[in-house]
Scaffold this motif. Sequence first.
Motif, short mmCIF file in Angstrom:
data_model
loop_
_atom_site.label_atom_id
_atom_site.label_comp_id
_atom_site.label_asym_id
_atom_site.label_seq_id
_atom_site.Cartn_x
_atom_site.Cartn_y
_atom_site.Cartn_z
N SER A 180 0.85 -1.20 0.00
CA SER A 180 0.00 0.00 0.00
C SER A 180 0.88 1.24 0.00
O SER A 180 1.70 1.41 0.90
CB SER A 180 -0.94 0.00 1.21
N ASP A 181 0.70 2.08 -1.01
CA ASP A 181 1.47 3.31 -1.14
C ASP A 181 0.63 4.55 -0.82
O ASP A 181 1.14 5.54 -0.31
CB ASP A 181 2.02 3.45 -2.56
N GLU A 182 -0.66 4.49 -1.14
CA GLU A 182 -1.51 5.67 -1.00
C GLU A 182 -1.99 5.90 0.43
O GLU A 182 -2.20 7.03 0.85
CB GLU A 182 -2.74 5.53 -1.92
N PRO A 214 3.30 -0.85 8.01
CA PRO A 214 2.35 0.17 7.55
C PRO A 214 2.14 0.14 6.04
O PRO A 214 1.16 0.68 5.54
CB PRO A 214 3.02 1.48 7.99
N THR A 215 3.05 -0.50 5.32
CA THR A 215 2.96 -0.57 3.86
C THR A 215 2.82 -1.98 3.32
O THR A 215 2.87 -2.18 2.11
CB THR A 215 4.22 0.07 3.24
N ALA A 216 2.65 -2.98 4.18
CA ALA A 216 2.61 -4.37 3.70
C ALA A 216 1.72 -5.24 4.57
O ALA A 216 1.74 -5.13 5.81
CB ALA A 216 4.02 -4.96 3.65
N GLU A 241 -9.06 0.17 -1.14
CA GLU A 241 -8.85 -1.23 -0.76
C GLU A 241 -8.15 -1.32 0.60
O GLU A 241 -8.45 -2.22 1.40
CB GLU A 241 -8.03 -1.93 -1.84
N VAL A 242 -7.23 -0.40 0.87
CA VAL A 242 -6.59 -0.37 2.19
C VAL A 242 -7.63 -0.09 3.27
O VAL A 242 -7.58 -0.68 4.36
CB VAL A 242 -5.46 0.68 2.23
N LYS A 243 -8.58 0.78 2.98
CA LYS A 243 -9.64 1.07 3.96
C LYS A 243 -10.43 -0.19 4.28
O LYS A 243 -10.85 -0.40 5.43
CB LYS A 243 -10.57 2.16 3.41
N LEU A 257 -4.95 -0.68 18.42
CA LEU A 257 -4.75 -0.45 17.00
C LEU A 257 -3.46 0.34 16.85
O LEU A 257 -3.31 1.41 17.45
CB LEU A 257 -5.91 0.33 16.37
N PHE A 258 -2.53 -0.17 16.06
CA PHE A 258 -1.25 0.50 15.84
C PHE A 258 -1.26 1.23 14.50
O PHE A 258 -1.75 0.69 13.51
CB PHE A 258 -0.10 -0.52 15.83
N TYR A 259 -0.72 2.43 14.50
CA TYR A 259 -0.56 3.13 13.23
C TYR A 259 0.67 4.02 13.31
O TYR A 259 1.18 4.32 14.39
CB TYR A 259 -1.79 3.97 12.90
N ARG A 260 1.18 4.43 12.14
CA ARG A 260 2.37 5.27 12.11
C ARG A 260 2.02 6.71 11.76
O ARG A 260 2.28 7.61 12.54
CB ARG A 260 3.39 4.73 11.11
N GLY A 261 1.42 6.92 10.59
CA GLY A 261 1.13 8.29 10.18
C GLY A 261 -0.34 8.55 9.91
O GLY A 261 -0.85 9.64 10.21
#
Length: 331
Positions: A180-182, A214-216, A241-243, A257-261
Amino acid sequence: MKQKPLKTELHHWWPRTLANHWAAGDGMVSVIRPDGAVHRAPPGAFGAITNAHHVKIGGPWDSTFEPIFNKPDNEMADFVQWLATLETAIQAPNRPMVERIAPQPLPEERATQLARITASLLARSPSIRASIKRTTEYYRQNFGLANPTAEKSLIAANQSGLYDAYCKRMMYGRWAILFSDELEVTAGDGFLHNFPASQDALNSGLKLVLPILPTATIIYMSPMQYPTEPRLVTLRLSANEVKQVNAITQVYASNFLFYRGDKPEVTEAFRCGEHRQFQYHGHDWLDPLLDDLSQYNRWGKDGAAGISSRRPYSESLEGNRWLDRLAGRDS
């Protein structure tokens, strides 16, 4: 010789070596709780359970299975570097799925490493522990025990053999890495899978969706039928699709829930503060995607890449719904 008692220790179900990759530019990891509160702390401050892998029976029978996770934890950095080398097809999400999926080489040593790391994260996950706790307490209550509560040692005793069993099963099946890039994916203390919290019944139809970076996101699939090659495919997800993936994770997560940005919006499912699941672990958006990923064949009809008409996950979901309607359990 006198037996030394097991020490009280924090055992991480989310390895610190992996948590480092969820840190933002300031070196902090963000965690959302079911009430919407956001906490920020250094990697390793979250994702631990006291004495989770100790089996305290008493005397010389006390044991721990924590060391079995040393190997997958120690190779986590190398694994993440390998993920960065995988290519994905750069195709718009409205293109046919066969054009969006990219086959990847998967040497035996990488396949074994992929199985080890995924199995380790599944076997020690809080959702597996919660499943063991529910099942154990159900039977203890039916046995008429005055206190049916399953203590940590009893949970650990049932959990101890899962890593090896999962790892062995994951040597067969197909893998997919969703990039996921977007928009960043969100991780949690639970994720969609239909693996039993038992060493038994590890049959076909298994599936797992594990946001690891965060991207995979790692996907494991073992349908009844699928092409033997490629063993690994990749797909680049759109923001929408990421949503979908993030919303699925919130159903299976309980407290973290973990997140970076990209801060996720808390859904009603996560606000419940418990590990929930979709009926039969089926999902109307996800299962057709799993069908495409699992049935992709780089040498299809006329030697061109294709996707088989078999729809194992979607058909399984529809079959279960049909049985429910037949039994009068679903209107």
